[in-house]
Design a protein around this motif. Structure first.
Motif, PDB file in Angstrom:
ATOM      1  N   UNK A 191      53.547  38.893  40.221  1.00 44.07           N
ATOM      2  CA  UNK A 191      53.264  40.136  40.948  1.00 44.07           C
ATOM      3  C   UNK A 191      53.033  39.868  42.434  1.00 44.07           C
ATOM      4  N   UNK A 192      53.418  38.693  42.905  1.00 50.66           N
ATOM      5  CA  UNK A 192      53.399  38.344  44.329  1.00 50.66           C
ATOM      6  C   UNK A 192      51.986  38.182  44.890  1.00 50.66           C
ATOM      7  N   UNK A 193      51.069  37.738  44.047  1.00 52.69           N
ATOM      8  CA  UNK A 193      49.726  37.407  44.515  1.00 52.69           C
ATOM      9  C   UNK A 193      49.462  35.922  44.287  1.00 52.69           C
ATOM     10  N   UNK A 194      48.300  35.458  44.797  1.00 52.49           N
ATOM     11  CA  UNK A 194      47.867  34.081  44.565  1.00 52.49           C
ATOM     12  C   UNK A 194      46.630  34.101  43.670  1.00 52.49           C
ATOM     13  N   UNK A 195      46.373  32.974  43.022  1.00 54.40           N
ATOM     14  CA  UNK A 195      45.244  32.895  42.103  1.00 54.40           C
ATOM     15  C   UNK A 195      44.480  31.592  42.353  1.00 54.40           C
ATOM     16  N   UNK A 196      43.149  31.716  42.411  1.00 56.36           N
ATOM     17  CA  UNK A 196      42.279  30.541  42.319  1.00 56.36           C
ATOM     18  C   UNK A 196      41.829  30.489  40.861  1.00 56.36           C
ATOM     19  N   UNK A 197      42.347  29.526  40.095  1.00 61.81           N
ATOM     20  CA  UNK A 197      42.178  29.627  38.646  1.00 61.81           C
ATOM     21  C   UNK A 197      40.859  29.099  38.088  1.00 61.81           C
ATOM     22  N   UNK A 198      40.081  28.360  38.864  1.00 65.09           N
ATOM     23  CA  UNK A 198      38.867  27.746  38.277  1.00 65.09           C
ATOM     24  C   UNK A 198      37.681  27.972  39.207  1.00 65.09           C
ATOM     25  N   UNK A 199      37.143  29.161  39.214  1.00 67.73           N
ATOM     26  CA  UNK A 199      36.110  29.479  40.194  1.00 67.73           C
ATOM     27  C   UNK A 199      34.760  29.680  39.510  1.00 67.73           C
ATOM     28  N   UNK A 200      33.732  28.984  40.036  1.00 68.16           N
ATOM     29  CA  UNK A 200      32.370  29.210  39.559  1.00 68.16           C
ATOM     30  C   UNK A 200      31.870  30.556  40.060  1.00 68.16           C
ATOM     31  N   UNK A 201      31.164  31.267  39.199  1.00 68.40           N
ATOM     32  CA  UNK A 201      30.646  32.573  39.605  1.00 68.40           C
ATOM     33  C   UNK A 201      29.803  32.447  40.877  1.00 68.40           C
ATOM     34  N   UNK A 202      29.059  31.362  40.973  1.00 63.95           N
ATOM     35  CA  UNK A 202      28.168  31.208  42.124  1.00 63.95           C
ATOM     36  C   UNK A 202      28.942  31.028  43.436  1.00 63.95           C
ATOM     37  N   UNK A 203      30.222  30.662  43.351  1.00 66.09           N
ATOM     38  CA  UNK A 203      31.010  30.465  44.562  1.00 66.09           C
ATOM     39  C   UNK A 203      31.725  31.735  45.023  1.00 66.09           C
TER      40      UNK A 203
END
Lengths: 177, 551, 84
Positions: free
Chosen positions: B376-388
Motif C-alpha cells: 500500500x506504498x507505506x513503510x513499517x517499523x516491525x519491532x517497536x517497543x510500546x515505550x518507544x
C-alpha cells in the motif's frame, strides 16, 4: 523502419550450411538442411519434423528441425537415432525453445546436439547454453567473442539447469560440510 | 533478515558488470533499441515520459537501515532527492540517466541490493506479507520461501523470456496481506494435519485489462516440492501461454481458456516428470535461509508503559496516530508501527532522501535495524517497543511522516499516472491529492473507518483499482481526463473484483462524487460496518443513486 | 501542425527536432510541419540508427506567443514536467 526479424531469418538460412558455433569455436556445419519438398540427399541432413519418418531409414547422420510450437515429446521414439535437434527462435523474445531444450535434456536424456537457430543473439547465449543448447547459428555479432562473454560473465548460478554448473545451494551445502 | 554471502555478492557485482557492458554496447550503437530494451528492463530500467526510470527491488519488502540509507543516497546522487515506493514493494527513481545507471546499480550492489527482474517478461521481484515474522496470526515466515524463490528465479535460463511478466506473492497468514489471489502465482503457507509446512497454490490471478481472481490448483503442496512445482507451472506457461496478443499473454488467460482443471492436470503431469529434480532437495538451503529469519532478541517490554500511557492521554494527535498506525505484534509489549507515506495533499508513496534517512535511523534505534515496505506504498517499523512510540512519533512528526491514516480514506494507492508514466491515459496523483485534501479532517476520516481507495491511470492497473473498496480508473475521453469508478473490490483473503458503478466522471467532479459515495455510506451503515461491508449488504444501487444525483 | 519529438538515448531527456535538424530540450524550438511530415520523420530516423535518440514520433502542436506548444496533456507533461 528496420525489420530485424526478416534480416535475421535470411542470414540464418544462409549460414546454416556454413559455420556454426560449437564448443566455443566456429566449425563448418557438416549437415545440409533439407527444407520443403527438396529431395533428401545422401550424407548428413537435417529435415523437418514431417519428413522424419522418410529420412530415418537412411544410414547417415540425421537431424530434425522443430518449430517452437511443436511438442518435443513426439521425438521420443527417434532420439536415439538423432544427431541434431534444431530448435528455433523466431524472435529472441520468444522463449519457448528454452523449455523445449530442457525437456529434451532433462526428461528424455537426449545427449546429441541441440542447435539454436533464428534470432540467436549474443546476449541470450548463456541462457541457451544453460538450457542444453550446444550449437548456435548466431544472427549477429562475433560468435567467439559472444561465447567467451556468455561463459565468463557469471561465476555461479542459483538454479540447476541443463549445464554442468553447480548451483549456489549445492555449493553452499558442500561448503558447510 | 537475510544476509548476502559471497556467492550472492559476486552475483550482483557480476550482474552490474554485465549491464555496464550492455549499456556501453547500446551507447556505441552495437545493440539496437529492440535488442537492448529487454536487457535494460530486466535490470529495472524503463524509458518513461521524462527520462529513464529505475525500479529497484526490495525483495519481499524487507530491508535494513543501511539499505534504506543507500536508497536515499542513490536518489540524491543520481536522481532528484526523492523516490517512489510502489505497490510491488519496489522503489522507483524517476530521473535516471542511462549512462549513470551502471554506477547507481553498483552502489546498490554494495548494499546487497539489485534491480534484477523488476521489469521484463520474466519472474518479477517476489512479494510477501509486510508483517512477515511479526504477525500474531502467522503460520510461518513467508520470507524464507520468498528468498528461496528470489534466488531460484534470478536469471533463470528457461524463464527469462516468458510470454509476459510473472508475479509471485507469498503470505504466511490466513489474513492475506500479500494479495496472493491477484498474482500469477499466490502461495499461502499452511500446515497439514500432521503439522507439516506446505502451501496452497493459487494460479492465474491478476489485474490489468482482464482482472481475475486466482484459482487454487493445489490445496497442499509440501514445502520440499515448492521449486519443482513452480518450475512445472512456469514450463507449462512458457510453452502454452499466448504470444500472439500481449493483452492475452498472462497466465490468467491461459488458465481461463483451458480451465482450472486442465491447468492443474498439465501442471501435475509436468511436475510428476520432475519430482526427483535436485530442486526437491533444498532442505539445507531452506534451513540456511530460515536461520536469518529466526526470532530476534526481543527484550522484555511493558505493554502499557507509563510514558506511553501518559502521552496517549494528554496528546490527541498521538493517540489517533497510535490507533490508526500501530498494530499488534506477536510479542507482548511490542507493536508494528506503520509509517504513512500519504500526508494530506502529498504524493502517495513518495519519500525524500531526508525522510528515508530519518526513518532508517528510527529503524536502527528502535526496530532491530529492520524496515518493511507495504504494497500500500507505506513503510513499517516491525519491532517497536510500546515505550518507544512517543519518541518515534516525534521524529515522524518532525519529518511530516505522522499522517494518522493507515487504511483510512487518505491512505490512497496511486500509480504514477500520466505525470510520469509512458503508458498512462490520465493522471492519478493529482486526484489522490485532492481526495486526501477533501478528507483532511482526521476525526471525519477516522469516523469513516477503513476505506481503501486505489487509483490507476490506465487499464494496466498498477494502482490496483479493481481491488479497491473504491477504485478509480483514469481514461482519456477526447483529450479530457475522466475516471471510472468501481466499488466493492478487495485484495484480502475475500478477494473480489470491484463492480463498475456507472459512466466515467470528469476530473472536476470526481472528488465530489467520491465524497457523495462516502457520505452515502455514513448514512447507510449499520453498527460497525466498514464501507465494504455496507456495500456488500446493500449492493451498488444506493451508492449509484447518490453518486450520480444532480448536485 | 506537427512536430517531432524523441528521447535522448544517453540521459532519456525529452527532445524536439529543430529547423536546423538538431535536437532541442525546449519544445518552443521545435520545427513545425504544416503538411506531410513523413520526410522529416525519416530524416530524424538516422539519429536513431546513430544511437543518439530513441522513440521518434510526431505530435500535434499549435503556435503560441512563446513558440511551438504541444496539444495533448501527455505531450504538455513531457514538455513542461509533472503537474504536481
Amino acid at each position: 523502419m528496420l525489420q530485424p526479424d526478416r534480416i535475421y531469418a535470411a542470414k540464418s538460412d544462409e549460414t546454416l550450411t556454413n559455420l556454426i558455433l560449437k564448443g566455443g569455436v566456429e566449425i563448418p556445419d557438416r549437415f545440409t538442411r533439407i527444407t520443403g519438398d527438396e529431395p533428401i540427399m545422401e550424407g548428413p541432413v537435417i529435415v523437418d519434423l514431417g519428413r522424419l519418418d522418410a529420412a530415418i531409414g537412411a544410414n547417415h547422420p540425421l537431424g530434425v528441425a522443430l518449430a517452437n510450437t511443436d511438442d518435443v515429446s513426439v521425438l521420443a521414439p527417434y532420439l536415439a537415432r538423432l544427431d541434431v535437434v534444431v530448435l528455433h527462435f523466431p524472435k529472441f523474445t520468444d522463449g519457448r525453445a528454452y523449455s523445449q531444450a530442457r525437456i529434451l535434456r532433462q526428461q528424455f536424456g537426449y545427449r546429441g546436439e541441440i542447435r539454436a537457430t533464428g534470432q540467436v543473439l549474443p546476449d541470450q547465449l548463456a541462457f541457451m547454453h544453460r538450457c542444453g543448447f550446444d550449437a548456435f547459428v548466431l544472427a549477429k555479432g562475433d560468435p567467439v567473442t559472444a561465447w567467451d562473454r556468455a561463459m565468463t560473465t557469471f561465476s555461479r548460478h542459483y538454479q540447476p539447469a541443463s549445464d554442468t554448473s553447480v548451483p549456489a545451494f549445492i555449493r553452499r551445502r558442500e561448503n558447510a560440510k | 533478515m537475510y544476509q548476502y554471502d559471497q556467492i550472492d555478492r559476486n552475483f550482483v557485482d557480476e550482474r552490474v558488470a554485465q549491464f555496464r557492458d550492455q549499456i556501453a554496447r547500446r551507447l556505441s550503437g552495437e545493440l539496437t533499441e529492440e535488442e537492448f530494451r529487454p536487457l535494460r528492463l530486466t535490470n529495472g530500467l524503463y524509458l518513461q515520459l521524462h527520462a529513464y526510470m529505475l525500479r529497484i527491488a526490495i525483495p519481499y519488502g524487507t530491508l535494513n537501515s543501511r539499505q534504506l540509507e543507500t536508497l536515499a543516497e542513490i536518489a540524491r546522487k543520481y536522481d532528484r532527492g526523492y523516490g517512489h515506493f510502489t505497490t510491488r514493494q519496489n522503489l522507483q527513481l524517476n530521473w535516471i540517466r542511462l549512462d549513470q545507471a551502471g554506477d547507481a546499480l553498483a552502489d546498490l550492489a554494495d548494499a546487497d541490493m539489485h534491480a534484477l527482474q523488476t521489469s521484463g517478461n520474466c519472474i518479477r521481484n517476489v512479494t510477501a506479507d509486510h508483517w512477515a515474522g511479526v504477525a500474531p496470526d502467522e503460520v510461518a515466515d513467508p520470507r524464507v520461501y520468498a528468498e528461496l524463490i528470489r534466488q531460484w528465479s534470478s536469471l533463470h535460463p528457461e524463464f527469462s523470456y516468458l510470454p509476459r511478466k510473472f508475479k509471485i506473492a507469498v503470505t504466511g497468514s490466513p489474513a492475506d496481506r500479500a494479495a496472493t489471489r491477484v498474482h500469477d502465482i499466490g502461495l499461502v503457507l499452511k500446515r497439514d494435519d500432521a503439522g507439516q509446512i506446505g502451501f496452497e497454490v493459487i494460479v492465474g490471478g491478476g489485474l490489468g485489462r482482464t482482472p481475475m481472481i486466482g484459482k487454487t490448483i493445489r490445496d497442499f503442496l509440501p514445502e520440499a516440492q515448492l521449486l519443482p512445482y513452480l518450475e512445472a507451472i512456469l514450463r507449462v506457461y512458457n510453452l502454452a501461454g499466448r504470444r500472439d496478443n500481449m493483452y492475452k499473454a498472462r497466465i490468467k488467460i491461459l488458465v481461463h481458456e483451458i480451465g482450472t482443471e486442465e491447468m492443474s492436470r498439465r501442471v501435475e503431469a509436468e511436475f510428476a516428470k520432475n519430482i526427483d529434480s535436485v530442486l526437491a532437495n533444498v532442505q539445507d538451503e531452506v534451513a540456511r535461509i530460515a536461520s536469518y529469519f529466526t526470532k530476534l532478541p526481543y527484550g522484555p517490554s511493558d505493554p502499557n508503559p507509563e510514558s506511553y500511557a501518559l502521552r496517549r492521554k494528554s496528546d490527541p494527535a498521538f493517540r489517533r496516530w497510535v490507533i490508526s498506525n500501530t498494530f499488534p505484534h506477536k510479542i507482548a509489549g511490542y507493536c508494528i508501527a506503520e509509517i504513512s507515506l500519504k500526508p494530506t495533499g502529498g504524493i502517495p508513496g513518495d519519500a525524500t532522501s531526508a525522510q528515508m534517512i530519518a526513518v532508517a535511523a528510527l529503524a536502527r534505534q528502535y526496530s532491530h535495524d529492520e524496515l518493511r515496505v507495504t504494497h500500500t506504498q507505506n513503510l513499517v517499523l516491525p519491532h517497536v517497543k510500546m515505550s518507544d512510540l512517543p519518541a518515534i512519533y516525534d521524529v515522524l512528526a518532525a519529518q511530516k511522516l505522522d499522517a494518522p491514516n493507515v487504511n483510512k480514506v487518505g491512505d490512497i494507492i496511486a500509480c504514477p499516472g500520466l505525470d510520469y508514466c509512458a503508458l498512462a491515459n490520465a493522471r492519478s496523483i493529482p486526484v489522490a491529492q485532492r481526495i486526501s485534501e477533501r478528507f483532511a479532517d482526521v476525526d471525519r476520516a477516522h469516523d469513516l473507518g477503513e476505506v481503501k481507495i486505489k487509483i490507476s491511470g490506465c487499464i494496466n492497473a498498477c494502482g490496483h483499482h479493481h481491488v479497491g473498496h473504491i477504485g478509480l480508473l483514469g481514461v482519456d475521453k477526447n483529450g479530457e481526463e475522466f475516471y471510472q469508478i468501481t466499488l466493492g473490490g478487495s485484495e484480502a483473503a475475500d478477494a473480489t473484483i470491484g463492480t463498475l458503478l456507472g459512466p466515467a466522471i470528469s476530473s472536476d467532479q470526481i472528488v465530489d462524487t467520491v465524497e457523495k459515495i462516502l457520505t452515502a455510506y455514513a448514512d447507510l451503515r449499520q453498527g460497525n460496518e466498514r464501507f465494504l461491508d455496507t456495500y456488500r449488504r446493500l449492493g451498488a444501487k444506493p451508492f449509484k443513486e447518490r453518486a450520480y444525483a444532480a448536485a | 501542425m506537427q512536430s517531432l519529438t524523441a528521447n535522448r538515448l544517453d540521459d532519456g531527456a525529452v527532445v524536439y527536432r529543430t529547423k536546423l535538424e538538431t535536437w532541442s530540450r525546449n519544445v518552443h524550438d521545435a520545427a513545425v510541419f504544416e503538411n506531410d511530415a513523413s520526410a522529416a520523420l525519416e530524416e530524424a530516423g538516422s539519429d536513431v540508427i546513430r544511437a543518439l535518440v530513441v522513440g521518434v514520433e510526431l505530435i500535434d502542436v499549435t503556435m503560441t506567443d512563446t513558440g511551438t506548444t504541444p496539444v495533448s496533456l501527455r505531450e504538455k507533461i513531457r514538455a513542461f514536467g509533472p503537474t504536481i
